[in-house]
Write a protein that holds these residues in place. Structure first.
Motif, PDB file in Angstrom:
ATOM      1  N   GLU A  81       0.799  -1.219   0.000  1.00 39.50           N
ATOM      2  CA  GLU A  81       0.000   0.000   0.000  1.00 39.50           C
ATOM      3  C   GLU A  81       0.837   1.276   0.000  1.00 39.50           C
ATOM      4  OE1 GLU A  81      -2.879   0.208  -0.889  1.00 39.50           O
ATOM      5  OE2 GLU A  81      -3.624  -1.823  -0.656  1.00 39.50           O
ATOM      6  N   GLN A 116     -14.494 -12.237  -1.283  1.00 43.22           N
ATOM      7  CA  GLN A 116     -13.406 -11.264  -1.183  1.00 43.22           C
ATOM      8  C   GLN A 116     -13.830  -9.990  -0.461  1.00 43.22           C
ATOM      9  OE1 GLN A 116     -11.349 -10.517  -4.856  1.00 43.22           O
ATOM     10  NE2 GLN A 116     -10.884 -12.668  -5.208  1.00 43.22           N
ATOM     11  N   HIS A 117     -15.086  -9.563  -0.669  1.00 39.94           N
ATOM     12  CA  HIS A 117     -15.515  -8.332  -0.005  1.00 39.94           C
ATOM     13  C   HIS A 117     -15.587  -8.514   1.506  1.00 39.94           C
ATOM     14  CE1 HIS A 117     -19.487 -10.303  -0.088  1.00 39.94           C
ATOM     15  NE2 HIS A 117     -19.789  -9.513   0.929  1.00 39.94           N
ATOM     16  N   TRP A 169      -5.069  -9.895  -0.519  1.00 43.37           N
ATOM     17  CA  TRP A 169      -6.224 -10.270   0.291  1.00 43.37           C
ATOM     18  C   TRP A 169      -7.236 -11.072  -0.520  1.00 43.37           C
ATOM     19  CZ3 TRP A 169      -5.189 -10.352   5.023  1.00 43.37           C
ATOM     20  CH2 TRP A 169      -4.374  -9.387   5.612  1.00 43.37           C
ATOM     21  N   GLY A 170      -7.339 -10.779  -1.811  1.00 46.71           N
ATOM     22  CA  GLY A 170      -8.267 -11.527  -2.652  1.00 46.71           C
ATOM     23  C   GLY A 170      -7.894 -12.998  -2.755  1.00 46.71           C
ATOM     24  N   ASP A 197      -0.074  -4.873 -10.162  1.00 45.40           N
ATOM     25  CA  ASP A 197      -0.110  -4.668  -8.716  1.00 45.40           C
ATOM     26  C   ASP A 197       0.601  -3.382  -8.290  1.00 45.40           C
ATOM     27  OD1 ASP A 197      -1.381  -7.215  -7.897  1.00 45.40           O
ATOM     28  OD2 ASP A 197       0.417  -8.105  -8.774  1.00 45.40           O
ATOM     29  N   ARG A 222      -0.325  -2.503  -4.551  1.00 46.93           N
ATOM     30  CA  ARG A 222      -1.696  -2.670  -4.068  1.00 46.93           C
ATOM     31  C   ARG A 222      -1.815  -4.000  -3.315  1.00 46.93           C
ATOM     32  NH1 ARG A 222      -5.076   0.644  -7.180  1.00 46.93           N
ATOM     33  NH2 ARG A 222      -4.151   1.388  -9.121  1.00 46.93           N
ATOM     34  N   ASP A 223      -2.617  -4.009  -2.264  1.00 47.75           N
ATOM     35  CA  ASP A 223      -2.843  -5.240  -1.514  1.00 47.75           C
ATOM     36  C   ASP A 223      -4.080  -5.999  -1.977  1.00 47.75           C
ATOM     37  OD1 ASP A 223      -0.609  -5.024   0.041  1.00 47.75           O
ATOM     38  OD2 ASP A 223      -1.644  -4.231   1.808  1.00 47.75           O
ATOM     39  N   ASP A 224      -4.739  -5.513  -3.035  1.00 43.59           N
ATOM     40  CA  ASP A 224      -5.977  -6.147  -3.498  1.00 43.59           C
ATOM     41  C   ASP A 224      -5.789  -7.626  -3.795  1.00 43.59           C
ATOM     42  OD1 ASP A 224      -5.685  -3.326  -4.141  1.00 43.59           O
ATOM     43  OD2 ASP A 224      -7.656  -3.434  -5.073  1.00 43.59           O
ATOM     44  N   ARG A 225      -4.757  -7.947  -4.585  1.00 48.25           N
ATOM     45  CA  ARG A 225      -4.534  -9.336  -4.966  1.00 48.25           C
ATOM     46  C   ARG A 225      -4.211 -10.181  -3.733  1.00 48.25           C
ATOM     47  NH1 ARG A 225      -2.548 -11.620  -9.810  1.00 48.25           N
ATOM     48  NH2 ARG A 225      -1.616  -9.641 -10.503  1.00 48.25           N
ATOM     49  N   SER A 264     -12.038  -8.046   2.776  1.00 45.28           N
ATOM     50  CA  SER A 264     -11.691  -6.627   2.692  1.00 45.28           C
ATOM     51  C   SER A 264     -12.331  -5.846   3.832  1.00 45.28           C
ATOM     52  CB  SER A 264     -12.155  -6.042   1.353  1.00 45.28           C
ATOM     53  OG  SER A 264     -11.446  -6.622   0.274  1.00 45.28           O
TER      54      SER A 264
END
Length: 213
Positions: free
Chosen positions: A11, A31-32, A20-21, A81, A15-18, A35
């Motif tokens: 961050e 996934q939500h 945690w996903g 990412d 990005r940390d999206d992948r 998050s």
């Protein structure tokens, strides 16, 4: 004068999206949901891995990490990412003669993945490779070892107050807090973070002007 800038990873550059996903997919959780739970533990000042333990009480995160790797579903990074301001900012800083270092709390594999992305940096290192993690003072001692500059000439950039801003300040480094990711946004305007950060920024490209003066 800033001679060296050291960047956190999660961050800040990535990005940390992948991250945690893929954990959500591995644990078979929407996934939500993960998050939302990450956000919840952030506001409580807890370790982000606690989000996983909320959905799987007693979860051994290290054991699950190893299982994911063994199953071929482990860590992965590619260009998507990386935040879009990363390459322009790091390139611009190096053109100004600033030494650029990437050093954060990541695994050995994450370090290998980051180096394959060929970021415009003089050094990429992780806590696992160094054998010490933030916020331990020894981590920032290592930062200064590789900085090539005095603490007062070294700037640490990160989003996490407890891991990045406060301990870097205690080590004598200059600090920049980026409003990015859950930690960066939630804690950005608190008085203690504002007091500990030399600068509060919204984009890494702001650093180019900061060190130009």
């Amino acid at each position: 004068m800033i001679e060296t800038i050291v960047f956190d990873v999660g961050e800040t550059l990535v990005r940390d999206d992948r991250y945690w996903g893929t954990w959500a997919d591995w644990l078979d959780i929407p996934q939500h949901t993960v998050s939302a739970l990450v956000g919840a533990v952030v506001t409580q000042g807890r370790d982000n891995a606690d989000a996983l333990r909320l959905v799987r009480p007693g979860l051994d995160v290290d054991a699950e990490y190893a299982a994911r790797e063994a199953a071929g579903r482990g860590e992965y990074l590619d260009e998507t990412d990386i935040y879009p301001d990363v390459r322009p900012a790091l390139t611009g800083l190096r053109e100004l003669g600033v030494r650029v270092i990437v050093a954060g709390n990541q695994t050995t594999k994450a370090g290998e993945l980051l180096r394959t992305l060929d970021l415009p940096a003089d050094l990429v290192a992780t806590s696992a490779e160094w054998g010490v993690a933030k916020p331990d003072a020894a981590f920032y001692a290592r930062v200064l070892e590789v900085s090539g500059a005095m603490a007062s000439e070294t700037l640490y950039v990160g989003d996490h107050p407890a891991n990045d801003i406060f301990p870097a300040r205690r080590a004598g480094l200059r600090t920049a807090h980026i409003r990015r990711g859950p930690w960066g946004h939630w804690w950005a305007d608190t008085p203690d973070v504002r007091a500990a950060a030399d600068w509060s920024i919204n984009s890494l490209t702001e650093l180019i002007n900061l060190v130009s003066y």
